[in-house]
Scaffold this motif. Structure first.
Motif, PDB file in Angstrom:
ATOM      1  N   PRO A 421      75.883  31.226  66.301  1.00  0.00           N
ATOM      2  CA  PRO A 421      74.898  31.532  67.385  1.00  0.00           C
ATOM      3  C   PRO A 421      73.536  31.965  66.861  1.00  0.00           C
ATOM      4  CG  PRO A 421      77.174  32.267  67.856  1.00  0.00           C
ATOM      5  CD  PRO A 421      77.141  31.858  66.434  1.00  0.00           C
ATOM      6  N   GLY A 422      72.478  31.465  67.551  1.00  0.00           N
ATOM      7  CA  GLY A 422      71.329  31.959  66.802  1.00  0.00           C
ATOM      8  C   GLY A 422      70.618  31.017  66.017  1.00  0.00           C
ATOM      9  N   VAL A 423      71.412  30.119  65.284  1.00  0.00           N
ATOM     10  CA  VAL A 423      70.635  29.267  64.191  1.00  0.00           C
ATOM     11  C   VAL A 423      71.172  27.760  64.614  1.00  0.00           C
ATOM     12  CG1 VAL A 423      70.792  29.422  61.790  1.00  0.00           C
ATOM     13  CG2 VAL A 423      71.988  30.904  62.758  1.00  0.00           C
ATOM     14  N   GLY A 424      71.266  27.446  65.931  1.00  0.00           N
ATOM     15  CA  GLY A 424      71.354  26.310  66.453  1.00  0.00           C
ATOM     16  C   GLY A 424      69.838  25.436  66.403  1.00  0.00           C
ATOM     17  N   ALA A 425      70.127  24.069  66.603  1.00  0.00           N
ATOM     18  CA  ALA A 425      68.870  23.360  66.475  1.00  0.00           C
ATOM     19  C   ALA A 425      67.803  23.775  67.467  1.00  0.00           C
ATOM     20  CB  ALA A 425      69.201  21.845  66.763  1.00  0.00           C
ATOM     21  N   GLU A 426      68.180  24.393  68.656  1.00  0.00           N
ATOM     22  CA  GLU A 426      67.059  24.683  69.621  1.00  0.00           C
ATOM     23  C   GLU A 426      66.518  25.938  69.169  1.00  0.00           C
ATOM     24  OE1 GLU A 426      66.131  23.727  72.481  1.00  0.00           O
ATOM     25  OE2 GLU A 426      67.391  21.870  73.039  1.00  0.00           O
ATOM     26  N   ASP A 427      67.232  26.835  68.583  1.00  0.00           N
ATOM     27  CA  ASP A 427      66.551  28.200  68.154  1.00  0.00           C
ATOM     28  C   ASP A 427      65.784  27.810  67.122  1.00  0.00           C
ATOM     29  OD1 ASP A 427      68.675  30.101  69.435  1.00  0.00           O
ATOM     30  OD2 ASP A 427      70.151  28.869  68.175  1.00  0.00           O
ATOM     31  N   LEU A 428      65.975  26.895  65.955  1.00  0.00           N
ATOM     32  CA  LEU A 428      65.152  26.680  64.719  1.00  0.00           C
ATOM     33  C   LEU A 428      63.746  25.986  65.245  1.00  0.00           C
ATOM     34  CD1 LEU A 428      67.642  25.693  62.091  1.00  0.00           C
ATOM     35  CD2 LEU A 428      66.831  27.877  62.509  1.00  0.00           C
ATOM     36  N   VAL A 429      64.088  25.171  66.273  1.00  0.00           N
ATOM     37  CA  VAL A 429      62.944  24.363  66.801  1.00  0.00           C
ATOM     38  C   VAL A 429      61.857  25.169  67.513  1.00  0.00           C
ATOM     39  CG1 VAL A 429      62.342  22.774  68.507  1.00  0.00           C
ATOM     40  CG2 VAL A 429      63.950  21.973  66.775  1.00  0.00           C
ATOM     41  N   ALA A 430      62.632  26.331  68.189  1.00  0.00           N
ATOM     42  CA  ALA A 430      61.569  27.061  68.929  1.00  0.00           C
ATOM     43  C   ALA A 430      60.741  27.946  68.134  1.00  0.00           C
ATOM     44  CB  ALA A 430      62.456  28.012  69.836  1.00  0.00           C
ATOM     45  N   MET A 431      61.450  28.295  66.764  1.00  0.00           N
ATOM     46  CA  MET A 431      60.787  29.064  65.936  1.00  0.00           C
ATOM     47  C   MET A 431      59.707  28.090  65.241  1.00  0.00           C
ATOM     48  SD  MET A 431      63.325  31.102  63.628  1.00  0.00           S
ATOM     49  CE  MET A 431      64.713  32.238  64.352  1.00  0.00           C
ATOM     50  N   ALA A 432      59.878  26.975  65.122  1.00  0.00           N
ATOM     51  CA  ALA A 432      58.895  26.147  64.440  1.00  0.00           C
ATOM     52  C   ALA A 432      57.614  25.951  65.318  1.00  0.00           C
ATOM     53  CB  ALA A 432      59.711  24.918  64.084  1.00  0.00           C
ATOM     54  N   VAL A 433      57.776  25.689  66.551  1.00  0.00           N
ATOM     55  CA  VAL A 433      56.912  25.451  67.441  1.00  0.00           C
ATOM     56  C   VAL A 433      55.923  26.580  67.697  1.00  0.00           C
ATOM     57  CG1 VAL A 433      56.393  24.479  69.807  1.00  0.00           C
ATOM     58  CG2 VAL A 433      58.036  23.408  68.396  1.00  0.00           C
ATOM     59  N   LEU A 434      56.625  27.830  67.948  1.00  0.00           N
ATOM     60  CA  LEU A 434      55.868  29.051  68.593  1.00  0.00           C
ATOM     61  C   LEU A 434      55.199  29.566  67.076  1.00  0.00           C
ATOM     62  CD1 LEU A 434      58.241  30.701  70.961  1.00  0.00           C
ATOM     63  CD2 LEU A 434      56.365  29.468  71.319  1.00  0.00           C
ATOM     64  N   GLY A 435      56.109  29.489  65.929  1.00  0.00           N
ATOM     65  CA  GLY A 435      55.438  30.237  64.636  1.00  0.00           C
ATOM     66  C   GLY A 435      54.119  29.242  64.403  1.00  0.00           C
ATOM     67  N   PHE A 436      54.139  27.875  64.606  1.00  0.00           N
ATOM     68  CA  PHE A 436      52.960  27.283  64.193  1.00  0.00           C
ATOM     69  C   PHE A 436      51.720  27.604  65.096  1.00  0.00           C
ATOM     70  CE2 PHE A 436      49.866  23.726  64.870  1.00  0.00           C
ATOM     71  CZ  PHE A 436      49.584  23.285  63.653  1.00  0.00           C
ATOM     72  N   CYS A 437      51.938  28.008  66.373  1.00  0.00           N
ATOM     73  CA  CYS A 437      51.047  28.492  67.107  1.00  0.00           C
ATOM     74  C   CYS A 437      50.316  29.809  66.637  1.00  0.00           C
ATOM     75  CB  CYS A 437      51.265  28.461  68.685  1.00  0.00           C
ATOM     76  SG  CYS A 437      51.737  26.803  69.300  1.00  0.00           S
ATOM     77  N   LEU A 438      51.257  30.604  65.982  1.00  0.00           N
ATOM     78  CA  LEU A 438      50.682  31.860  65.770  1.00  0.00           C
ATOM     79  C   LEU A 438      49.906  31.990  64.229  1.00  0.00           C
ATOM     80  CD1 LEU A 438      54.038  34.105  66.675  1.00  0.00           C
ATOM     81  CD2 LEU A 438      51.746  33.568  67.954  1.00  0.00           C
ATOM     82  N   ASP A 439      50.120  30.935  63.590  1.00  0.00           N
ATOM     83  CA  ASP A 439      49.628  31.092  62.130  1.00  0.00           C
ATOM     84  C   ASP A 439      48.126  30.332  62.184  1.00  0.00           C
ATOM     85  OD1 ASP A 439      49.304  31.435  59.390  1.00  0.00           O
ATOM     86  OD2 ASP A 439      50.251  29.774  58.958  1.00  0.00           O
ATOM     87  N   LYS A 440      47.313  30.794  63.023  1.00  0.00           N
ATOM     88  CA  LYS A 440      45.771  30.422  62.999  1.00  0.00           C
ATOM     89  C   LYS A 440      45.090  31.451  63.521  1.00  0.00           C
ATOM     90  CE  LYS A 440      43.123  26.665  63.160  1.00  0.00           C
ATOM     91  NZ  LYS A 440      42.684  25.757  61.790  1.00  0.00           N
ATOM     92  N   PRO A 441      43.766  31.916  63.198  1.00  0.00           N
ATOM     93  CA  PRO A 441      42.766  32.672  63.847  1.00  0.00           C
ATOM     94  C   PRO A 441      42.651  32.522  65.418  1.00  0.00           C
ATOM     95  CG  PRO A 441      41.819  31.963  61.748  1.00  0.00           C
ATOM     96  CD  PRO A 441      43.120  31.191  62.107  1.00  0.00           C
ATOM     97  N   VAL A 442      42.853  33.661  65.956  1.00  0.00           N
ATOM     98  CA  VAL A 442      43.046  33.383  67.524  1.00  0.00           C
ATOM     99  C   VAL A 442      41.678  32.545  68.302  1.00  0.00           C
ATOM    100  CG1 VAL A 442      43.035  34.475  69.859  1.00  0.00           C
ATOM    101  CG2 VAL A 442      44.653  35.393  68.025  1.00  0.00           C
ATOM    102  N   VAL A 443      40.681  32.998  67.471  1.00  0.00           N
ATOM    103  CA  VAL A 443      39.249  32.407  68.081  1.00  0.00           C
ATOM    104  C   VAL A 443      39.128  31.012  67.664  1.00  0.00           C
ATOM    105  CG1 VAL A 443      38.290  34.673  68.182  1.00  0.00           C
ATOM    106  CG2 VAL A 443      38.041  33.009  66.119  1.00  0.00           C
ATOM    107  N   LYS A 444      39.853  30.233  66.817  1.00  0.00           N
ATOM    108  CA  LYS A 444      39.700  28.752  66.496  1.00  0.00           C
ATOM    109  C   LYS A 444      40.619  28.239  67.274  1.00  0.00           C
ATOM    110  CE  LYS A 444      38.489  29.798  61.810  1.00  0.00           C
ATOM    111  NZ  LYS A 444      38.317  29.503  60.202  1.00  0.00           N
ATOM    112  N   GLY A 445      40.187  26.670  67.367  1.00  0.00           N
ATOM    113  CA  GLY A 445      41.007  25.831  68.079  1.00  0.00           C
ATOM    114  C   GLY A 445      42.478  25.522  67.264  1.00  0.00           C
ATOM    115  N   LEU A 446      43.262  24.974  67.768  1.00  0.00           N
ATOM    116  CA  LEU A 446      44.630  24.777  67.304  1.00  0.00           C
ATOM    117  C   LEU A 446      44.908  23.072  67.511  1.00  0.00           C
ATOM    118  CD1 LEU A 446      47.288  26.056  65.824  1.00  0.00           C
ATOM    119  CD2 LEU A 446      48.126  25.920  68.172  1.00  0.00           C
TER     120      LEU A 446
END
Length: 580
Positions: A421-446
């Motif tokens: 539990p917690g390491v299924g495909a849905e869990d890992l994909v959610a980390m990948a998608v949300l984590g990508f959105c966080l690794d950029k200066p907020v003021v810049k476009g993504l």
């Protein structure tokens, strides 16, 4: 250390700082040594060389430090912790007790409302929503990890022209069918009908660029969409029933998507709850000289800004724009939530709206503190594949479609552990998608890349931390604590765990989580480059459970320990039994 963060005796770095404060409360700064191959574990500097001898004396007397390792060169000191202290701390981390990593005292006693997502109840969530969702979830989770009482809030648009078009689309093209009968997810069902009606029956009118966010509300045609909205306003039973049904389908589908990302809200506000109040606010604004009634009968706010001189608040027939509905909502919260901190996230295309609504509210209710108390404006999302995103034009991929595509990829299925539990495909994909959105200066476009690059750990910090999470929760790492302070990797990762607290404190000072995201990302990169070691893996579980939890990236339990089932779980439980 952040000025607001109290020292903790169980944190290695805080312990050194406390020792040096016995010499002088303000003259020293503790500096972690980040290079693994350095002989020293930690350093310190002072602005007063006259204090050097006294500093060396107290450091050598500190039982947590190896006295022989303490060296001084001018205003700089280097030292190493005893193996016994590293072993004690490492054992606690392996057992999930998180020594030196506790953060719930950083913002204890504070209360905050974090408003984000704010979708329209007319369509499914698309990838253009992802950054706002990721940032709002991360800020909420970080504040909760720091001990604040946080309520996540979303403001759902269910009363404007777009809502009328969704209702008209269903009535014209699909009634009396249902999403289940059509075999389509409920929010996608509504969105398809809304887009069809908007495209075929109600093309958007030409408006000034600055009014584009409220363009549909400025449309004054008397078509089926407007007739249904008028029926709702007049409490017509048929129109109200239709509205409740269609809105319910849209919101239910959106909630399913948010659940896939591990996001839920404690507070839901609806535009419709404020519609009746907009007439009162418009009247009050006119009476107090804040708004003007234009010759054509519309109500507006004159901003004094040459780039956006007039903010439209109503049409000539009194129909409120999104601007006025938002003003009514924030004004109600200023009255009902006085004294609360309200953090609002929105895309930078709303910059003029945010600026002038804040000014307007200050003039409208000068005796009340203006809410939101803090705005986080972020750059917008575009796609490397599709370019500018537009749901009405069909160029915005749905979040569900992206998640489905990622879950099916061999890169994901190869590392997912569906029995863990917690390491299924849905869990890992959610980390990948949300984590990508966080690794950029907020003021810049993504710019969202193609799917293959989202699953490239060198291109996406989110996927990198997901891989580290999966590696740490390998069952081969299960077992009792077995500290190895003489092992270079083990010692390094134990020391790195002690940065979690101060890094989170600094990130929250300005609500800028980028450096904290990169701290977790760099540790994940380091860990993935190492051979499997159960002891190191158990320590990484502690770091990632705390770090990813504080960023809202663990679907089954956030930093506050609230699982998807509503049960409360502590970070200790996460590190000892795993997410569930």
């Amino acid at each position: 250390m952040s000025d607001q963060a109290p020292l903790r005796a169980d944190n290695l770095l805080d312990g050194v700082e406390a020792t040096l404060r016995r010499v002088d409360a303000d003259a020293f700064r503790v500096v972690p040594v980040l290079r693994q191959d350095d002989a020293a574990d930690v350093g310190a500097i002072t602005r007063d060389r006259a204090l050097a001898d006294a500093a060396v004396e107290v450091l050598r007397a500190d039982p947590a430090l190896d006295a022989d390792s303490v060296t001084q060169e001018q205003q700089r000191f280097l030292m190493r912790f005893t193996d016994a202290r590293i072993a004690e701390l490492g054992a606690g981390l392996e057992e999930g007790r998180l020594p030196g990593m506790e953060t719930r005292d950083l913002r204890a006693g504070e209360r905050a409302i974090v408003d984000f997502c704010d979708p329209n109840a007319t369509k499914a969530l698309h990838i253009g929503h992802l950054r706002n969702i990721a940032l709002g979830q991360a800020i909420s989770s970080a504040l909760r990890a720091a001990g604040a009482h946080v309520e996540r809030q979303s403001h759902i648009g269910d009363a404007g022209r777009s809502m009328g078009e969704a209702l008209a689309g269903y009535r014209r093209y699909a009634e009396p069918g249902t999403p289940a009968e059509a075999g389509v997810k409920s929010d996608q069902f509504v969105g398809d009908l809304y887009a069809r009606y908007a495209r075929e029956e109600s093309p958007i009118a030409d408006v000034a660029d600055e009014d584009a966010p409220v363009a549909r509300d400025l449309d004054e045609r008397d078509d089926l969409a407007q007739q249904l909205l008028t029926g709702i306003e007049q409490d017509d039973a048929d129109a109200v029933a239709l509205w409740r049904t269609v809105r319910g389908w849209a919101v239910a589908g959106q909630n399913e998507t948010l659940a896939r990302l591990g996001v839920h809200f404690e507070r839901i506000l609806y535009d419709s709850d404020r519609t009746a109040r907009t007439a009162e606010v418009a009247r009050l604004g006119i009476e107090r000289g804040v708004f003007v009634r234009e010759e054509r009968g519309t109500v507006a706010y004159l901003t004094g800004d040459d780039s956006y001189p007039v903010m439209p608040l109503t049409r000539a027939d009194g129909f409120p724009t999104h601007h006025l509905r938002v003003v009514a909502m924030w004004r109600d919260m200023m009255i009902d939530e006085e004294g609360s901190a309200l953090i609002h996230l929105s895309g930078d295309e709303w910059k003029a709206h945010v600026q002038h609504v804040e000014e307007l509210l200050g003039r409208l209710e000068p005796a009340l503190p203006v809410l939101p108390s803090q705005h986080v404006l972020h750059g917008m999302v575009s796609s490397e594949v599709d370019g500018e995103l537009s749901s009405s034009k069909g160029t915005a991929q749905l979040i569900d479609e992206l998640l489905d595509e990622l879950v099916a990829r061999p890169e994901v299925t190869a590392v997912a552990r569906e029995g863990r539990p917690g390491v299924g495909a849905e869990d890992l994909v959610a980390m990948a998608v949300l984590g990508f959105c966080l690794d950029k200066p907020v003021v810049k476009g993504l710019i969202l890349p193609p799917v293959a690059r989202l699953l490239d750990p060198e291109a996406n910090t989110g996927w990198r931390v997901a891989l580290a999470w999966a590696k740490a929760w390998d069952p081969a790492n299960d077992g009792p604590a077995d500290p190895a302070p003489g092992d270079s990797d083990y010692r390094h990762i134990v020391l790195q765990s002690q940065l979690h607290r101060r890094n989170l404190a600094v990130a929250l000072d300005g609500l800028d989580l980028l450096k904290y995201v990169r701290y977790v990302g760099h540790l994940s990169e380091w860990y993935l480059a190492r051979d499997a070691d159960p002891r190191v893996g158990r320590v990484m579980r502690a770091i990632l459970s705390s770090g990813l939890g504080a960023l809202g990236l663990v679907r089954s339990a956030g930093a506050d320990g609230a699982g998807a089932d509503g049960a409360t779980r502590t970070t200790d439980e996460l590190t000892t039994t795993g997410p569930r």
